[in-house]
Every structure is written in C-alpha cells, then in structure tokens.
Motif scaffolding. Structure first.
Motif, PDB file in Angstrom:
ATOM      1  N   GLU A  41       0.835  -1.202   0.000  1.00  0.00           N
ATOM      2  CA  GLU A  41       0.000   0.000   0.000  1.00  0.00           C
ATOM      3  C   GLU A  41       0.874   1.258   0.000  1.00  0.00           C
ATOM      4  O   GLU A  41       0.580   2.236  -0.696  1.00  0.00           O
ATOM      5  N   GLN A  42       1.953   1.221   0.772  1.00  0.00           N
ATOM      6  CA  GLN A  42       2.843   2.373   0.840  1.00  0.00           C
ATOM      7  C   GLN A  42       3.562   2.604  -0.486  1.00  0.00           C
ATOM      8  O   GLN A  42       3.747   3.751  -0.916  1.00  0.00           O
ATOM      9  N   TYR A 119      -1.642   7.476  10.138  1.00  0.00           N
ATOM     10  CA  TYR A 119      -0.511   7.147  11.011  1.00  0.00           C
ATOM     11  C   TYR A 119      -0.819   7.580  12.441  1.00  0.00           C
ATOM     12  O   TYR A 119      -0.573   6.846  13.403  1.00  0.00           O
ATOM     13  N   ASN A 320       5.498   0.676  10.665  1.00  0.00           N
ATOM     14  CA  ASN A 320       6.692   0.773   9.822  1.00  0.00           C
ATOM     15  C   ASN A 320       7.087  -0.595   9.284  1.00  0.00           C
ATOM     16  O   ASN A 320       6.931  -1.609   9.972  1.00  0.00           O
ATOM     17  N   THR A 360      10.667   1.955   7.101  1.00  0.00           N
ATOM     18  CA  THR A 360       9.881   2.666   6.089  1.00  0.00           C
ATOM     19  C   THR A 360       8.501   2.912   6.677  1.00  0.00           C
ATOM     20  O   THR A 360       7.806   1.971   7.062  1.00  0.00           O
ATOM     21  N   ASN A 361       8.106   4.190   6.767  1.00  0.00           N
ATOM     22  CA  ASN A 361       6.797   4.522   7.324  1.00  0.00           C
ATOM     23  C   ASN A 361       5.674   3.946   6.481  1.00  0.00           C
ATOM     24  O   ASN A 361       5.727   3.962   5.247  1.00  0.00           O
ATOM     25  N   PHE A 362       4.625   3.447   7.123  1.00  0.00           N
ATOM     26  CA  PHE A 362       3.383   3.071   6.456  1.00  0.00           C
ATOM     27  C   PHE A 362       2.412   4.263   6.466  1.00  0.00           C
ATOM     28  O   PHE A 362       2.720   5.334   6.962  1.00  0.00           O
ATOM     29  N   HIS A 363       1.230   4.037   5.900  1.00  0.00           N
ATOM     30  CA  HIS A 363       0.112   4.990   5.960  1.00  0.00           C
ATOM     31  C   HIS A 363       0.450   6.350   5.347  1.00  0.00           C
ATOM     32  O   HIS A 363      -0.003   7.397   5.823  1.00  0.00           O
ATOM     33  N   GLY A 364       1.275   6.327   4.282  1.00  0.00           N
ATOM     34  CA  GLY A 364       1.572   7.572   3.575  1.00  0.00           C
ATOM     35  C   GLY A 364       2.675   8.399   4.178  1.00  0.00           C
ATOM     36  O   GLY A 364       2.862   9.563   3.814  1.00  0.00           O
TER      37      GLY A 364
END
Length: 551
Positions: A41-42, A119, A320, A360-364
């Motif tokens: 998704e990211q 997030y 993440n 790596t951050n998720f949710h944009g």
C-alpha cells in the motif's frame, strides 16, 4: 474503525484488546503478512509522489524484493530541503501535523517529520494498548483499560513528537491532562509541573508517561521540594489536604523525604528513551512501580513495547516496515561509507545478535528505508514465558557518532569544534555519555604546559556546546527549558602527558592496523580507556565510574 471509547461503552472487550494489543497474539508469519501488505500500500503511494520518486531515484518497485533491491538506504540529509521546508505538495499523503526533534548542530537545527491522519490514528490506538499493557494481568485483560485517564503533562510540548502523541490520545478517548493541554503548552516546564502537581493533589493521577530521564527529573525535583510544602492554602481544599497529610505520614514512617508514590497509587507508568533500563529502579523508587518501556521516536512512532512481564520488547507490525542491518554489515559500512549494507527482515534475525534499525513509514509517511541510527539487540526469537511468537528486542546503543541527551544531540564534529573554541591547548580527546546520567564524559590530554583544571575545561566546553546549540536551534526558549530540565553537564578527566602517544605505541607494538592506531573520539571501549589512562610502563585499571561498554 471504532474508537476505544466506543468499544468500552459497548462492552466489546475482545475487540478492544485486538484493536490496541492484538499484535501480541500474532505469530511471526502473521506479522510478516501485515508488513508486506502495508508495504505494498505504501509503495503505491510513494510511486505517485514527488518525494517517492526522489528518494527511490526513479525506480518503481512493486514487490517487497524489488523495493529492497532497488531503493537505497537513506538518512535525514536525503530529505533536505523538502522536509525542513515542510513542503506538503511533494508528500505521498497530506499530513495531519508536523513534528520535530533535535537535529545535528552545524548541519540542520531540527528534523521536521510529517504525520499523516492514518498514522496518527494507528499511534493513538497503540498508545491505549501500551497503557493497558502497563497494568493488565495477562492476555485479554481489559479490566483496567485506560478510559479517559488522568495524566500529568510532563512531555515536551508540540511540535515535539511526545507532545504530539499526547494530543493523539484524543483520537480514541479524550484523556484528562493535568494541567489541561492548552494550559500546559503555554507554560514553561517548571510552572506546568508545579501546577500539575497542585491540581493532582485534588483530582489524582492515573498514568504517567514520558522520557525516562524526565520521569526521574520530575520525581527527584518533587522530592526535593516536598519539605517546603505550605499547607495553609490547602485548608480550603480538603481533598488536597487529606492526600498531602497521608503522604507526609507515609514518608515520616519511612524516615525519608516525601516521594510521589506517597501521594498517588498510579495505575501505569510508560517510559521511553535510550536510558530506560538504567533509570528503571530509580523510577520504581520514586513512583512506586516499574515503568513499561516503549521504543519510540519522531521518525518512527512506536516500534516496540514491553508487555506485562516488563522484560524485552515486542515489535509492532502496523506503523513501519522493519529491516535490520547485521552488525558486521554495519562495520563494513563504517570502514567504507560508499558501501551499501545488506539488510535482513524480522523473520531472519538471530537471537543474541545486534542490528542497526532501518524503517519505512506506512500509511503515507515520508521516511523510506531510513537509518534511524540505533543499534538494537535481539534477545530471543520469542517470549517463551508469555507465549509471544515474535522476536524480542532491547535497545543496545547508538549506531553512529551521535551522543544523545534527548534535547542535546552531539556529534564528533560539534564536540571537537566546542573544544577548539575554548582556546585551551590540547593534544587529543575522547568522549562518551556517562551511563544513567545526562553527563558528557570528556577525557582530554592537554599540551603546552597548560594549567587548566578539569573544572575549567568542563565549564569552557559546556559553554561552547550550549552556545552552538542556542545559535543553531529554531525555538531557543523551549530548547533551553528542556535542556535545563535534564541538567546536562560536562565532566572532564585530564589524561597524563603522553597518553595518546603511549596508546599509539602500544597498539603499534601489538600489530594493530594503521586505521586502529588512534582511539575513537566518540564512544571509546573499556580497553581504549584502560590504555589511555595507563602509565608508560604499566597499565593501571581506570576508575570504575569511568568504565563504559559501548562496543
């Protein structure tokens, strides 16, 4: 998704536990499935964004394998100037807020990081889950779930991440801050703590959360001032007076100054920070219970948390994508900064090994294969005692040349410049953070017959560090408030004449390679300190207080 408030009102305890603490019950395969799904998704968001194209250098990965092969590892410098300028048009998702943390003196004054709505919502649920883990008796227990908890406000105010996380709690169920969020963020630290304790005497405290160092500082400051309490103003506030009198009686019976635990029976304490394990017993002594340690940060939200056994931490899968640089790969990079270290995933880590964290951050979110600068240790592949089937971790040390004092973050370059600016003639130096204290421990060899004392060197280096911090910081008032709160200081040990030449001679005689003939300026090992303090004809053991294991 329902909020914790709605689930509590509806009596949906199983759903409440699953939403806030469900990751504790996952097996490793389920954990990795969530990691891969959220990464896909990211990637869809990154592939469409300007920042994603810049950071991924034109590649468009569509699988986890392609992502790890094609996208380089990053540091905050790779996100400049866009994040420092808070440019929202280039981001994968428009943020709900911007948060910051201290930067690197001489390079960038702070690090601005965007937090997306999704997030923030995920963090808010996890924070309530952490609050539950701090007082639950085991799996599925929600009997003491923190519904609208009363919280003393001791964190750094927004836009620091800790203050932002405090505000995120309201996304689930409005907590009661003492003092109120609006009041607290308009006051300096000393004033808001004083007002918070004054109000808490009447209304009580349920939870306490903040940096470990701050929890200790607040508790000790309270203890020091407890003997000066004037009860006359409390005569019109019977609840406060009764609580105070009970606390005074407990402390008198124990024959010691009054401590916070004499006044309040707190349901849970949540702490974070690099020294959490060091301060654990001191927090218990002051507040009456051990803190639940959470591994969290500005660029990563919550990565891992202890559970109800207060042992190693369990990883969180939903904020993440987690990668780990094995320590030997990290050392290869240290010798050759052009080298791209290889990473492993959580299902590939080994118990007892150290790893540098990459996320790596998720949710944009904005951070992509980002090197946090922390070295963690995998203590076990599962928590056998509690039946948790996810690898367990503890924080080990900083992985770079950064010495972190929460609001003061020093690199070799900054410390070196501060020593230079004192004008005190010196031969060479090495330094580290004194374990368990906000102290920069400096070992320095003077030259040219300098008669400067250790105290004079400490004062001069401290002044230069604080001057550099003040010149480089965007919000000096807040920074000075926080720096004063932790009581940062410099302690100097004057090394004997010829200490560094003696060190080099001994290393050369031992067959050391050229690169290892000089000691590191930052985070020396015990052996390095031992050799530096040795006389030319024999090695004498250094003071126990000066020994530190950082390697």
């Amino acid at each position: 998704m329902p909020t914790t408030e709605e689930l509590i009102r509806q009596g949906r305890n199983e759903d409440l536990w699953q939403m806030c603490c469900g990751f504790i019950g996952m097996n490793l395969e389920q954990f990795m499935d969530i990691q891969e799904r959220l990464l896909m998704e990211q990637l869809n968001l990154l592939n469409r964004s300007v920042l994603g194209k810049k950071i991924m250098r034109g590649s468009r990965p569509h699988t986890m394998e392609e992502f790890r092969e094609q996208v380089p590892l990053t540091t905050y410098a790779d996100y400049l100037p866009e994040l420092m300028e808070k440019r929202e048009d280039i981001l994968p998702v428009k943020p709900a807020m911007w948060v910051h943390t201290s930067g690197k003196s001489g390079e960038y004054p702070c690090k601005w990081v965007p937090i997306t709505p999704a997030y923030a919502k995920e963090i808010s649920a996890l924070m309530y889950g952490v609050g539950n883990l701090a007082n639950c008796k085991g799996w599925g227990d929600t009997s003491e779930f923190p519904y609208r908890p009363r919280l003393i406000y001791t964190v750094a105010p927004r836009p620091y991440m800790s203050g932002a996380m405090a505000s995120m709690l309201g996304l689930q169920s409005p907590p009661r801050y003492i003092p109120s969020l609006e009041e607290a963020e308009s006051m300096v630290f000393e004033d808001r703590i004083a007002l918070g304790f004054k109000q808490a005497l009447s209304i009580g405290i349920d939870y306490f959360f903040g940096l470990s160092l701050v929890l200790v500082a607040v508790g000790e400051k309270f203890s020091q001032s407890s003997g000066k309490t004037n009860i006359l103003p409390l005569l019109s506030r019977p609840r406060s007076l009764l609580r105070l009198l009970r606390g005074l009686a407990r402390s008198k019976l124990a024959r010691r100054p009054m401590l916070p635990r004499d006044l309040w029976s707190i349901k849970g304490i949540i702490s974070s920070g690099l020294d959490s394990s060091v301060y654990r017993d001191r927090i218990k002594k002051l507040w009456g219970r051990y803190p639940l340690d959470v591994y969290a940060g500005t660029e990563m939200g919550i990565v891992a948390t202890q559970t109800w056994d207060y042992d190693s931490m369990t990883f969180v899968p939903s904020l993440n994508f987690l990668e780990f640089i094995p320590e030997d790969e990290h050392f290869k990079w240290m010798l050759d900064r052009s080298y791209q270290p290889k990473t492993v995933l959580l299902n590939e880590v080994k118990a007892g090994e150290n790893y540098e964290l990459v996320l790596t951050n998720f949710h944009g979110g904005a951070m992509v294969r980002y090197r946090v600068g922390d070295m963690i240790r995998i203590t076990a592949l599962r928590n056998t005692k509690l039946g948790i089937d996810i690898p367990q971790m503890v924080f080990e040390r900083r992985a770079d040349d950064l010495i972190d004092f929460v609001v003061i973050r020093l690199t070799e370059k900054v410390i070196w410049q501060a020593i230079e600016n004192t004008g005190i003639p010196y031969q060479d130096w090495t330094t580290y953070k004194k374990p368990g204290e906000p102290v920069l421990k400096l070992f320095i060899e003077l030259k040219d017959k300098s008669r400067a004392s250790a105290e004079e060197v400490s004062a001069a280096v401290y002044d230069q560090i604080m001057k550099a911090e003040s010149d480089d910081y965007t919000n000096s008032a807040v920074h000075d408030d926080l720096a004063g709160m932790i009581n940062f200081r410099v302690e100097t040990h004057i090394l004997p004449e010829g200490a560094f030449a003696n060190y080099t001679a001994r290393k050369r005689a031992g067959g050391a390679e050229l690169a290892h003939l000089k000691p590191p300026h930052v985070n020396p090992s015990e052996d390095v300190l031992l050799l530096l303090q040795a006389k030319s004809e024999e090695i004498q053991a250094p003071d126990e207080a000066d020994m530190v294991k950082v390697c």
